[in-house]
Motif scaffolding. Sequence first.
Motif, PDB file in Angstrom:
ATOM      1  N   GLY A  49     -66.920  82.870  27.160  1.00  0.00           N
ATOM      2  CA  GLY A  49     -68.277  83.399  27.060  1.00  0.00           C
ATOM      3  C   GLY A  49     -68.556  84.725  27.728  1.00  0.00           C
ATOM      4  N   VAL A  50     -67.561  85.343  28.382  1.00  0.00           N
ATOM      5  CA  VAL A  50     -67.795  86.625  29.042  1.00  0.00           C
ATOM      6  C   VAL A  50     -67.709  87.747  28.009  1.00  0.00           C
ATOM      7  CG1 VAL A  50     -66.970  88.212  30.837  1.00  0.00           C
ATOM      8  CG2 VAL A  50     -66.834  85.739  31.187  1.00  0.00           C
ATOM      9  N   ARG A  51     -68.547  88.763  28.175  1.00  0.00           N
ATOM     10  CA  ARG A  51     -68.524  89.923  27.294  1.00  0.00           C
ATOM     11  C   ARG A  51     -68.420  91.188  28.145  1.00  0.00           C
ATOM     12  NH1 ARG A  51     -67.402  86.337  24.776  1.00  0.00           N
ATOM     13  NH2 ARG A  51     -68.355  85.470  22.885  1.00  0.00           N
ATOM     14  N   GLN A  88     -77.728  82.330  30.182  1.00  0.00           N
ATOM     15  CA  GLN A  88     -78.578  83.513  30.098  1.00  0.00           C
ATOM     16  C   GLN A  88     -77.768  84.785  30.294  1.00  0.00           C
ATOM     17  OE1 GLN A  88     -81.994  83.396  32.646  1.00  0.00           O
ATOM     18  NE2 GLN A  88     -82.507  85.540  32.365  1.00  0.00           N
ATOM     19  N   LYS A  89     -77.993  85.760  29.431  1.00  0.00           N
ATOM     20  CA  LYS A  89     -77.343  87.057  29.539  1.00  0.00           C
ATOM     21  C   LYS A  89     -78.335  88.174  29.865  1.00  0.00           C
ATOM     22  CE  LYS A  89     -73.236  85.581  28.734  1.00  0.00           C
ATOM     23  NZ  LYS A  89     -72.261  85.565  29.838  1.00  0.00           N
ATOM     24  N   GLY A  90     -79.611  87.861  29.850  1.00  0.00           N
ATOM     25  CA  GLY A  90     -80.626  88.860  30.168  1.00  0.00           C
ATOM     26  C   GLY A  90     -81.979  88.419  29.639  1.00  0.00           C
ATOM     27  N   SER A  91     -83.044  88.998  30.176  1.00  0.00           N
ATOM     28  CA  SER A  91     -84.378  88.699  29.660  1.00  0.00           C
ATOM     29  C   SER A  91     -85.318  89.844  30.001  1.00  0.00           C
ATOM     30  CB  SER A  91     -84.920  87.379  30.223  1.00  0.00           C
ATOM     31  OG  SER A  91     -85.203  87.502  31.595  1.00  0.00           O
ATOM     32  N   ASN A  92     -86.389  89.921  29.261  1.00  0.00           N
ATOM     33  CA  ASN A  92     -87.400  90.948  29.486  1.00  0.00           C
ATOM     34  C   ASN A  92     -88.739  90.387  29.016  1.00  0.00           C
ATOM     35  OD1 ASN A  92     -89.031  93.367  28.061  1.00  0.00           O
ATOM     36  ND2 ASN A  92     -87.993  94.095  29.909  1.00  0.00           N
ATOM     37  N   ILE A  93     -89.783  90.611  29.799  1.00  0.00           N
ATOM     38  CA  ILE A  93     -91.104  90.064  29.466  1.00  0.00           C
ATOM     39  C   ILE A  93     -92.151  91.163  29.590  1.00  0.00           C
ATOM     40  CG2 ILE A  93     -92.859  88.348  30.062  1.00  0.00           C
ATOM     41  CD1 ILE A  93     -90.600  86.713  31.397  1.00  0.00           C
ATOM     42  N   PHE A 107     -78.820  85.247  25.251  1.00  0.00           N
ATOM     43  CA  PHE A 107     -78.016  84.111  25.686  1.00  0.00           C
ATOM     44  C   PHE A 107     -76.679  84.086  24.952  1.00  0.00           C
ATOM     45  CE2 PHE A 107     -80.602  82.874  22.121  1.00  0.00           C
ATOM     46  CZ  PHE A 107     -79.809  82.052  21.343  1.00  0.00           C
ATOM     47  N   SER A 108     -75.697  83.448  25.579  1.00  0.00           N
ATOM     48  CA  SER A 108     -74.366  83.346  24.974  1.00  0.00           C
ATOM     49  C   SER A 108     -74.366  82.268  23.898  1.00  0.00           C
ATOM     50  CB  SER A 108     -73.327  83.004  26.048  1.00  0.00           C
ATOM     51  OG  SER A 108     -73.665  81.794  26.698  1.00  0.00           O
ATOM     52  N   PHE A 109     -73.962  82.642  22.706  1.00  0.00           N
ATOM     53  CA  PHE A 109     -73.765  81.697  21.602  1.00  0.00           C
ATOM     54  C   PHE A 109     -73.023  82.449  20.513  1.00  0.00           C
ATOM     55  CE2 PHE A 109     -75.116  78.490  18.359  1.00  0.00           C
ATOM     56  CZ  PHE A 109     -74.645  77.385  19.050  1.00  0.00           C
ATOM     57  N   ASP A 110     -72.152  81.741  19.790  1.00  0.00           N
ATOM     58  CA  ASP A 110     -71.199  82.441  18.933  1.00  0.00           C
ATOM     59  C   ASP A 110     -71.583  82.523  17.454  1.00  0.00           C
ATOM     60  OD1 ASP A 110     -70.856  79.803  18.295  1.00  0.00           O
ATOM     61  OD2 ASP A 110     -68.840  79.622  19.116  1.00  0.00           O
ATOM     62  N   ARG A 111     -72.813  82.150  17.115  1.00  0.00           N
ATOM     63  CA  ARG A 111     -73.212  82.234  15.704  1.00  0.00           C
ATOM     64  C   ARG A 111     -74.731  82.304  15.593  1.00  0.00           C
ATOM     65  NH1 ARG A 111     -75.511  77.470  14.523  1.00  0.00           N
ATOM     66  NH2 ARG A 111     -74.818  75.608  15.637  1.00  0.00           N
ATOM     67  N   LYS A 112     -75.185  82.624  14.386  1.00  0.00           N
ATOM     68  CA  LYS A 112     -76.616  82.654  14.093  1.00  0.00           C
ATOM     69  C   LYS A 112     -77.172  81.233  14.105  1.00  0.00           C
ATOM     70  CE  LYS A 112     -79.803  84.126  10.403  1.00  0.00           C
ATOM     71  NZ  LYS A 112     -80.648  84.974  11.242  1.00  0.00           N
ATOM     72  N   LEU A 113     -78.349  81.061  14.673  1.00  0.00           N
ATOM     73  CA  LEU A 113     -78.980  79.745  14.682  1.00  0.00           C
ATOM     74  C   LEU A 113     -79.616  79.464  13.327  1.00  0.00           C
ATOM     75  CD1 LEU A 113     -78.622  80.284  17.765  1.00  0.00           C
ATOM     76  CD2 LEU A 113     -80.751  79.018  18.118  1.00  0.00           C
ATOM     77  N   THR A 114     -79.558  78.216  12.895  1.00  0.00           N
ATOM     78  CA  THR A 114     -80.165  77.834  11.621  1.00  0.00           C
ATOM     79  C   THR A 114     -81.673  77.685  11.794  1.00  0.00           C
ATOM     80  OG1 THR A 114     -80.003  75.460  12.040  1.00  0.00           O
ATOM     81  CG2 THR A 114     -78.075  76.532  11.043  1.00  0.00           C
ATOM     82  N   GLU A 173     -84.877  85.662  15.815  1.00  0.00           N
ATOM     83  CA  GLU A 173     -83.574  85.385  16.427  1.00  0.00           C
ATOM     84  C   GLU A 173     -82.574  86.335  15.801  1.00  0.00           C
ATOM     85  OE1 GLU A 173     -79.544  83.570  16.778  1.00  0.00           O
ATOM     86  OE2 GLU A 173     -80.687  83.895  14.948  1.00  0.00           O
ATOM     87  N   GLU A 174     -81.767  87.013  16.641  1.00  0.00           N
ATOM     88  CA  GLU A 174     -80.866  88.036  16.113  1.00  0.00           C
ATOM     89  C   GLU A 174     -79.655  88.181  17.026  1.00  0.00           C
ATOM     90  OE1 GLU A 174     -83.091  91.660  16.149  1.00  0.00           O
ATOM     91  OE2 GLU A 174     -83.644  91.457  18.257  1.00  0.00           O
ATOM     92  N   ALA A 175     -78.661  88.934  16.529  1.00  0.00           N
ATOM     93  CA  ALA A 175     -77.462  89.217  17.316  1.00  0.00           C
ATOM     94  C   ALA A 175     -77.698  90.426  18.204  1.00  0.00           C
ATOM     95  CB  ALA A 175     -76.283  89.475  16.401  1.00  0.00           C
ATOM     96  N   VAL A 176     -77.137  90.368  19.425  1.00  0.00           N
ATOM     97  CA  VAL A 176     -77.131  91.522  20.314  1.00  0.00           C
ATOM     98  C   VAL A 176     -75.751  92.169  20.289  1.00  0.00           C
ATOM     99  CG1 VAL A 176     -77.421  92.300  22.696  1.00  0.00           C
ATOM    100  CG2 VAL A 176     -78.863  90.475  21.795  1.00  0.00           C
ATOM    101  N   SER A 177     -74.722  91.334  20.397  1.00  0.00           N
ATOM    102  CA  SER A 177     -73.328  91.740  20.295  1.00  0.00           C
ATOM    103  C   SER A 177     -72.542  90.484  19.980  1.00  0.00           C
ATOM    104  CB  SER A 177     -72.849  92.380  21.599  1.00  0.00           C
ATOM    105  OG  SER A 177     -72.922  91.446  22.665  1.00  0.00           O
ATOM    106  N   SER A 178     -71.222  90.596  19.850  1.00  0.00           N
ATOM    107  CA  SER A 178     -70.415  89.420  19.541  1.00  0.00           C
ATOM    108  C   SER A 178     -70.589  88.368  20.626  1.00  0.00           C
ATOM    109  CB  SER A 178     -68.936  89.810  19.433  1.00  0.00           C
ATOM    110  OG  SER A 178     -68.724  90.606  18.310  1.00  0.00           O
ATOM    111  N   GLY A 179     -71.003  87.175  20.214  1.00  0.00           N
ATOM    112  CA  GLY A 179     -71.147  86.079  21.158  1.00  0.00           C
ATOM    113  C   GLY A 179     -72.425  86.089  21.961  1.00  0.00           C
ATOM    114  N   VAL A 180     -73.327  87.039  21.705  1.00  0.00           N
ATOM    115  CA  VAL A 180     -74.612  87.074  22.426  1.00  0.00           C
ATOM    116  C   VAL A 180     -75.738  87.167  21.403  1.00  0.00           C
ATOM    117  CG1 VAL A 180     -76.033  88.284  24.120  1.00  0.00           C
ATOM    118  CG2 VAL A 180     -73.556  88.203  24.421  1.00  0.00           C
ATOM    119  N   ARG A 181     -76.702  86.243  21.495  1.00  0.00           N
ATOM    120  CA  ARG A 181     -77.853  86.196  20.594  1.00  0.00           C
ATOM    121  C   ARG A 181     -79.126  86.533  21.370  1.00  0.00           C
ATOM    122  NH1 ARG A 181     -75.957  86.350  15.687  1.00  0.00           N
ATOM    123  NH2 ARG A 181     -78.033  85.710  14.972  1.00  0.00           N
TER     124      ARG A 181
END
Length: 604
Positions: A274-276, A482-487, A496-503, A588-596
């Motif tokens: 899960g590291v990028r 968690q890989k980051g957040s902004n409010i 967040f770390s995840f390897d595919r698009k959520l359904t 919901e979208e991709a940020v980079s490989s393995g991060v949504r």
Amino acid sequence: MFSSADIREKFLDFFEKKGHRIVPSSSLIPDDPSVLFTTAGMQQFKRYYTGELDAEKDFGSKNTVSIQKCFRTSDIDEVGDESHLTFFEMLGNFSFGGYFKEEAIEYAYEFIVKEMGLKIEYATIFDPAKVPEGDWRKSVPFDGESEKIWKKYGVEINREGIDVFWGPTGEEGPCGPTTEIYVKNAAGKAIEIWNIVFNEFYRDENKKLSPLKTPGIDTGMGLERLTMVVQNKPTIFETDLFEIPFSSTISGMGSSGRIMADHLRGIVFIIVDGVRPSNKGAGYILRRLIRRAIYQSKKMRNYSSLNNFMDNIIRFYGAYPDYKNLIVDAIIIHNVFREEAEKFEKGLDLGLREFGKKYPGLTAQFYNPGQALKIPETNKFISGEDAFYSHQTYGLTIDIIKDLAKNGLHQVDEEGFWREFKKHQEISRAGAEKKFGGHGLSPSAGETQGEGEDKEKIVRLHTATHLLQAALRQSLGDKVSQKGSNINAERLRFDFSFDRKLTPEELKKIEDLVNEKIKENLPVNFIELPKGEALASGALHFFGEKYPEKVKIYYTGSDLKSAFSKEFCGGPHVKNTSEIGKFKILKEEAVSSGVRRIKAAVLD
């Protein structure tokens, strides 16, 4: 001659027959903010030594055995010799009150001599007389018991000091004296292959020792080193652990080939956990590995083979049950590597040429291979500022700059480099906080960045972010982190770390779960705990982040143990989840490989 696969099987079978339960390897990313990576087999068992967890309840036995993937950066400058690695596998047997020194030494002797057919040259034991004055280990008693046990088997003894006292992992934890086992390799050199730790003490952050209620056994034996001596090879790189994945070519590639091979193995395993690549923590270590592997391969004119080597590593290790995710995530591994490689290659050639202009001759191997060029004697010192400029402008890591410096016996101001690196990070962090307001909260005072209704909305979104992370982990599994957040006052953004698009179904389930917890009118409270107790509570936190001695945990629910969400956090939050309003996922979208990334809002 045993293959590495034979050795794995024999080790696990041997200890299973001795009453140990086989436990799978844990992740390379530990649940411990004081260390970036899992560095030893005992790390996943840390809380069993302290009595926080019960091994008999969880494993059905007080004794366990594992083959743990490990990563250490302490030896990164030695990688390239016959035996040092960053990534390696550790064979280990562990006992949490089941047995102690007598049985631990007996099992080790039996496995090495009778199962592996090796001769023990000597064993080391702890002697405080060898410890320097003022060192915190000076008060530990002499390990006369281990000396008597080894003498029973006719093994020669060496008395040593701090080198044979192990631990703790991180700033605090179980630790104790050790006994190390040395055998000869094919070159006739005695090397350490097995370290048996007698966990008798707990060291706190002030280096104070107290006896453990239940002493335990923690052993670690490098699979690569054991395979080297069993297969009678002069280096680890000539064992089947390297010759199979690297098509028997690695032994002829010199130190550059060995560095490349070691780093590629580490890259594959770090990515799959899960590291990028990034400029912080474990992500920066991954970036250094990728860039150094590419650099070394270009030195050898062998860059085109990197993807094939990675495929071979994935197939070789993916055959083992603990590592089957390598096969599943092969595409992700290649994509992450490719993206970082493309970024790096854009600046590498230009960076080498510019570096060579200032320090003539150091980059000649890339442009004049085989031609001996005289390197000027002047300007033999590479300043920290120059090193960091090459890093920041062209992507040359400190490892690459140090490697280039060796060509002319130049000195690199490494401390100066890291000062510049840290200064740049602090400037970047301050700029980001000024521009984005961090999480929408002031990191120092815990005040929201806004006034009136905006401030109230940000606080509601902040608590909703905690609920969202808990809902993601409950719905998608613990691999989510968690890989980051902004409010801001309009929405929350959560990476967040995840390897595919959520359904669509998964997104609805997550949204519904957050709204369900909002409707339950859960109280939102906090508790301040010493860092060790906070970690033991299972509260979520950023791995690798340095936390103070006391940390604040915000949790939603009636108590910390049963809480739906609990995280290290400075606040502020709503008093009750019903104050949040209706939670709505916007995108919901991709940020980079393995991060949504999820963007969401709260509605009145």
